[in-house]
Design a protein around this motif. Structure first.
Motif, PDB file in Angstrom:
ATOM      1  N   ARG B  76       0.888  -1.149  -0.062  1.00 53.31           N
ATOM      2  CA  ARG B  76       0.260   0.072   0.074  1.00 53.31           C
ATOM      3  C   ARG B  76       0.749   1.117  -0.061  1.00 53.31           C
ATOM      4  NH1 ARG B  76      -4.245   3.285   2.598  1.00 53.31           N
ATOM      5  NH2 ARG B  76      -3.328   3.930   4.515  1.00 53.31           N
ATOM      6  N   ASP B  77       2.015   1.117   0.683  1.00 58.51           N
ATOM      7  CA  ASP B  77       2.969   2.404   0.778  1.00 58.51           C
ATOM      8  C   ASP B  77       3.753   2.464  -0.433  1.00 58.51           C
ATOM      9  OD1 ASP B  77       1.940   2.923   3.053  1.00 58.51           O
ATOM     10  OD2 ASP B  77       3.647   2.352   4.422  1.00 58.51           O
ATOM     11  N   GLY B  78       3.597   1.468  -1.350  1.00 62.73           N
ATOM     12  CA  GLY B  78       4.331   1.634  -2.623  1.00 62.73           C
ATOM     13  C   GLY B  78       5.871   1.179  -2.648  1.00 62.73           C
ATOM     14  N   LEU B  79       6.122   0.489  -1.529  1.00 61.94           N
ATOM     15  CA  LEU B  79       7.392   0.012  -1.323  1.00 61.94           C
ATOM     16  C   LEU B  79       7.630  -1.423  -1.921  1.00 61.94           C
ATOM     17  CD1 LEU B  79       7.954   1.002   2.448  1.00 61.94           C
ATOM     18  CD2 LEU B  79       8.773   2.176   0.584  1.00 61.94           C
ATOM     19  N   VAL B  80       6.540  -2.171  -1.988  1.00 59.27           N
ATOM     20  CA  VAL B  80       6.559  -3.632  -2.448  1.00 59.27           C
ATOM     21  C   VAL B  80       5.639  -3.668  -3.728  1.00 59.27           C
ATOM     22  CG1 VAL B  80       5.976  -5.683  -1.631  1.00 59.27           C
ATOM     23  CG2 VAL B  80       7.942  -4.745  -0.378  1.00 59.27           C
ATOM     24  N   GLU B  81       5.999  -4.634  -4.505  1.00 59.62           N
ATOM     25  CA  GLU B  81       5.015  -4.947  -5.752  1.00 59.62           C
ATOM     26  C   GLU B  81       4.686  -6.231  -5.529  1.00 59.62           C
ATOM     27  OE1 GLU B  81       4.627  -4.138 -10.346  1.00 59.62           O
ATOM     28  OE2 GLU B  81       6.369  -4.587  -9.508  1.00 59.62           O
ATOM     29  N   ARG B  82       3.434  -6.390  -5.647  1.00 59.74           N
ATOM     30  CA  ARG B  82       2.865  -8.079  -5.495  1.00 59.74           C
ATOM     31  C   ARG B  82       2.580  -8.601  -6.979  1.00 59.74           C
ATOM     32  NH1 ARG B  82      -2.130  -9.908  -4.417  1.00 59.74           N
ATOM     33  NH2 ARG B  82      -2.502 -11.893  -3.376  1.00 59.74           N
ATOM     34  N   THR B  83       3.105  -9.582  -7.281  1.00 56.63           N
ATOM     35  CA  THR B  83       2.845 -10.211  -8.543  1.00 56.63           C
ATOM     36  C   THR B  83       2.140 -11.657  -8.679  1.00 56.63           C
ATOM     37  OG1 THR B  83       4.804  -9.003  -9.419  1.00 56.63           O
ATOM     38  CG2 THR B  83       3.444 -10.625 -10.727  1.00 56.63           C
ATOM     39  N   VAL B  84       0.815 -11.735  -9.051  1.00 57.22           N
ATOM     40  CA  VAL B  84       0.247 -12.990  -8.782  1.00 57.22           C
ATOM     41  C   VAL B  84       0.406 -13.705 -10.347  1.00 57.22           C
ATOM     42  CG1 VAL B  84      -1.942 -14.216  -8.420  1.00 57.22           C
ATOM     43  CG2 VAL B  84      -1.423 -12.088  -7.247  1.00 57.22           C
ATOM     44  N   THR B  85       0.839 -15.149 -10.138  1.00 56.13           N
ATOM     45  CA  THR B  85       1.046 -15.749 -11.442  1.00 56.13           C
ATOM     46  C   THR B  85      -0.086 -17.115 -11.204  1.00 56.13           C
ATOM     47  OG1 THR B  85       3.281 -15.554 -11.541  1.00 56.13           O
ATOM     48  CG2 THR B  85       2.302 -17.008 -12.954  1.00 56.13           C
ATOM     49  N   PRO B  86      -1.198 -16.980 -12.200  1.00 55.95           N
ATOM     50  CA  PRO B  86      -2.175 -17.852 -11.803  1.00 55.95           C
ATOM     51  C   PRO B  86      -1.921 -19.181 -12.565  1.00 55.95           C
ATOM     52  CG  PRO B  86      -2.776 -15.969 -13.410  1.00 55.95           C
ATOM     53  CD  PRO B  86      -1.486 -16.015 -13.265  1.00 55.95           C
ATOM     54  N   SER B  87      -1.000 -19.807 -11.723  1.00 52.91           N
ATOM     55  CA  SER B  87      -0.774 -21.177 -12.176  1.00 52.91           C
ATOM     56  C   SER B  87      -1.557 -22.241 -11.442  1.00 52.91           C
ATOM     57  CB  SER B  87       0.834 -21.394 -12.164  1.00 52.91           C
ATOM     58  OG  SER B  87       1.280 -20.887 -10.807  1.00 52.91           O
ATOM     59  N   VAL B  88      -0.941 -23.476 -11.573  1.00 51.99           N
ATOM     60  CA  VAL B  88      -2.007 -24.484 -10.980  1.00 51.99           C
ATOM     61  C   VAL B  88      -1.971 -24.402  -9.505  1.00 51.99           C
ATOM     62  CG1 VAL B  88      -2.599 -26.869 -10.985  1.00 51.99           C
ATOM     63  CG2 VAL B  88      -1.811 -25.915 -13.175  1.00 51.99           C
ATOM     64  N   PRO B  89      -0.959 -24.438  -8.601  1.00 55.76           N
ATOM     65  CA  PRO B  89      -1.249 -23.682  -7.335  1.00 55.76           C
ATOM     66  C   PRO B  89      -0.763 -22.337  -7.574  1.00 55.76           C
ATOM     67  CG  PRO B  89       0.446 -25.452  -7.061  1.00 55.76           C
ATOM     68  CD  PRO B  89       0.357 -25.190  -8.430  1.00 55.76           C
ATOM     69  N   VAL B  90      -1.536 -21.425  -7.285  1.00 56.75           N
ATOM     70  CA  VAL B  90      -1.337 -20.047  -7.641  1.00 56.75           C
ATOM     71  C   VAL B  90       0.204 -19.580  -7.040  1.00 56.75           C
ATOM     72  CG1 VAL B  90      -2.346 -18.855  -5.461  1.00 56.75           C
ATOM     73  CG2 VAL B  90      -2.254 -17.551  -7.648  1.00 56.75           C
ATOM     74  N   ARG B  91       0.996 -18.663  -7.554  1.00 57.22           N
ATOM     75  CA  ARG B  91       2.012 -18.392  -7.340  1.00 57.22           C
ATOM     76  C   ARG B  91       2.271 -16.609  -7.056  1.00 57.22           C
ATOM     77  NH1 ARG B  91       7.860 -19.618  -9.285  1.00 57.22           N
ATOM     78  NH2 ARG B  91       8.975 -17.514  -8.621  1.00 57.22           N
ATOM     79  N   VAL B  92       2.709 -16.278  -6.035  1.00 55.31           N
ATOM     80  CA  VAL B  92       2.861 -15.014  -5.633  1.00 55.31           C
ATOM     81  C   VAL B  92       4.041 -14.629  -5.159  1.00 55.31           C
ATOM     82  CG1 VAL B  92       1.892 -13.241  -4.362  1.00 55.31           C
ATOM     83  CG2 VAL B  92       0.289 -14.792  -4.861  1.00 55.31           C
ATOM     84  N   ASP B  93       4.637 -13.567  -6.125  1.00 54.95           N
ATOM     85  CA  ASP B  93       6.067 -13.067  -5.839  1.00 54.95           C
ATOM     86  C   ASP B  93       6.020 -11.467  -5.325  1.00 54.95           C
ATOM     87  OD1 ASP B  93       8.285 -14.836  -6.973  1.00 54.95           O
ATOM     88  OD2 ASP B  93       6.609 -15.116  -8.300  1.00 54.95           O
ATOM     89  N   TYR B  94       6.916 -11.216  -4.155  1.00 52.97           N
ATOM     90  CA  TYR B  94       7.093  -9.777  -3.875  1.00 52.97           C
ATOM     91  C   TYR B  94       8.120  -9.454  -3.994  1.00 52.97           C
ATOM     92  CZ  TYR B  94       2.721 -10.876  -1.134  1.00 52.97           C
ATOM     93  OH  TYR B  94       1.375 -11.301  -0.890  1.00 52.97           O
ATOM     94  N   ALA B  95       8.564  -7.985  -4.527  1.00 50.41           N
ATOM     95  CA  ALA B  95       9.511  -7.474  -4.898  1.00 50.41           C
ATOM     96  C   ALA B  95       9.625  -6.062  -4.398  1.00 50.41           C
ATOM     97  CB  ALA B  95       9.954  -7.546  -6.398  1.00 50.41           C
ATOM     98  N   LEU B  96      11.003  -5.465  -4.008  1.00 50.29           N
ATOM     99  CA  LEU B  96      10.939  -4.049  -3.805  1.00 50.29           C
ATOM    100  C   LEU B  96      10.716  -3.229  -5.213  1.00 50.29           C
ATOM    101  CD1 LEU B  96      14.114  -4.083  -1.587  1.00 50.29           C
ATOM    102  CD2 LEU B  96      11.715  -3.961  -0.808  1.00 50.29           C
ATOM    103  N   THR B  97       9.927  -2.261  -4.773  1.00 49.73           N
ATOM    104  CA  THR B  97       9.531  -1.219  -6.056  1.00 49.73           C
ATOM    105  C   THR B  97      10.989  -0.520  -5.951  1.00 49.73           C
ATOM    106  OG1 THR B  97       8.553   0.245  -4.497  1.00 49.73           O
ATOM    107  CG2 THR B  97       7.312  -1.211  -5.622  1.00 49.73           C
ATOM    108  N   PRO B  98      11.158   0.536  -6.953  1.00 48.36           N
ATOM    109  CA  PRO B  98      12.324   1.428  -6.873  1.00 48.36           C
ATOM    110  C   PRO B  98      12.452   2.324  -5.392  1.00 48.36           C
ATOM    111  CG  PRO B  98      11.389   1.654  -8.980  1.00 48.36           C
ATOM    112  CD  PRO B  98      10.394   0.710  -8.062  1.00 48.36           C
ATOM    113  N   LEU B  99      11.002   2.637  -4.940  1.00 44.76           N
ATOM    114  CA  LEU B  99      11.090   3.607  -3.568  1.00 44.76           C
ATOM    115  C   LEU B  99      11.439   2.602  -2.572  1.00 44.76           C
ATOM    116  CD1 LEU B  99       9.990   5.953  -2.171  1.00 44.76           C
ATOM    117  CD2 LEU B  99       7.613   4.872  -2.140  1.00 44.76           C
TER     118      LEU B  99
END
Lengths: 138, 138
Positions: B76-99
């Motif tokens: 929410r604060d824009g420090l981390v980006e959440r990426t959902v990959t809708p695979s067979v079990p779903v896969r979620v990755d978190y990464a730092l944003t530039p901020l």
DNA sequence: CCGTATCCTATCCGATACTG
DNA sequence: CAGTATCGGATAGGATACGG
């Protein structure tokens, strides 16, 4: 006191990690300095010794309880030195020790980062909140 | 909701301070990042994106609840980006944003400081505790 | 002026159970 | 796998009153 806390029990169950271990001493220290009053107080002592009443005015919103409690912990950890001058009303000064001074640049950097990036964070929050309220109006 | 909180009322009573003001937005952000889970999670994302389960293993002792909650706030604060990959079990990755990446050096420095200075802090604590228990054996 | 002591509430946070 | 929901105990922390 004899029974372990839940956190300790969980930590022991996962001994394959070290730097991020819950029971690691460095981790506990990190917990201690990751505290809003700590960062504000260390910053407030940046320019030299300050009196107790001075600190309570500079760090607005801190209660007497939290001010004393945080200063005591900092003193115990060797980050802050407490000097009592037995004058007619007693006078107490707090100052950073060399150890505390070594932490100051980091605390100052974090405080500065917060001050500089708050507009960007606010915009991110608005975007996030708008995305959850707007589309489906759940 | 209409009535102010005690903290807000106290803050308003002391408007002569600014950077240390309790109601200052930067102060609230500082409060938010002065959190042990934040510092540990930002550090855990230092080397690139991580999966949810990966993070829960790396940051030992974090509960599912706090992990999700902290990640949500960071997103929410824009420090981390959440990426959902809708695979067979779903896969979620978190990464730092530039901020978020701009905060990383500071969080890393604080973590490193804690790891490097814990022996000194431990010695200070022993000295402090000994001075209070030894002399008069109250 | 500089605390300590007490009470009491809000919140943190872990445990557990359940879902897509 | 990656969550959400709910509960309850622990703890943080403010308000107040008092003491050196």
């Amino acid at each position: 006191m004899a029974t372990r806390t839940a956190a300790e029990r969980r930590a022991e169950a996962r001994t394959e990690f070290d730097a991020y271990m819950a029971s690691c001493p460095a981790r506990r220290l990190l917990d201690g300095i990751s505290d809003k009053w700590v960062s504000l107080l260390v910053n407030a002592l940046a320019d030299g010794p300050r009196r107790y009443s001075d600190l309570s005015r500079r760090v607005a919103g801190v209660s007497q309880k939290m001010l004393t409690q945080t200063l005591r912990n900092l003193e115990r950890d060797g980050l802050v030195e407490r000097t009592v001058t037995p004058s007619v009303p007693v006078r107490v000064d707090y100052a950073l020790t060399p150890l505390g001074a070594s932490l100051l640049p980091l605390m100052r950097a974090v405080k500065t980062w917060a001050e500089e990036h708050i507009p960007e964070v606010d915009r991110a929050r608005e975007r996030y909140d708008a995305a959850r309220m707007g589309p489906d109006r759940r």
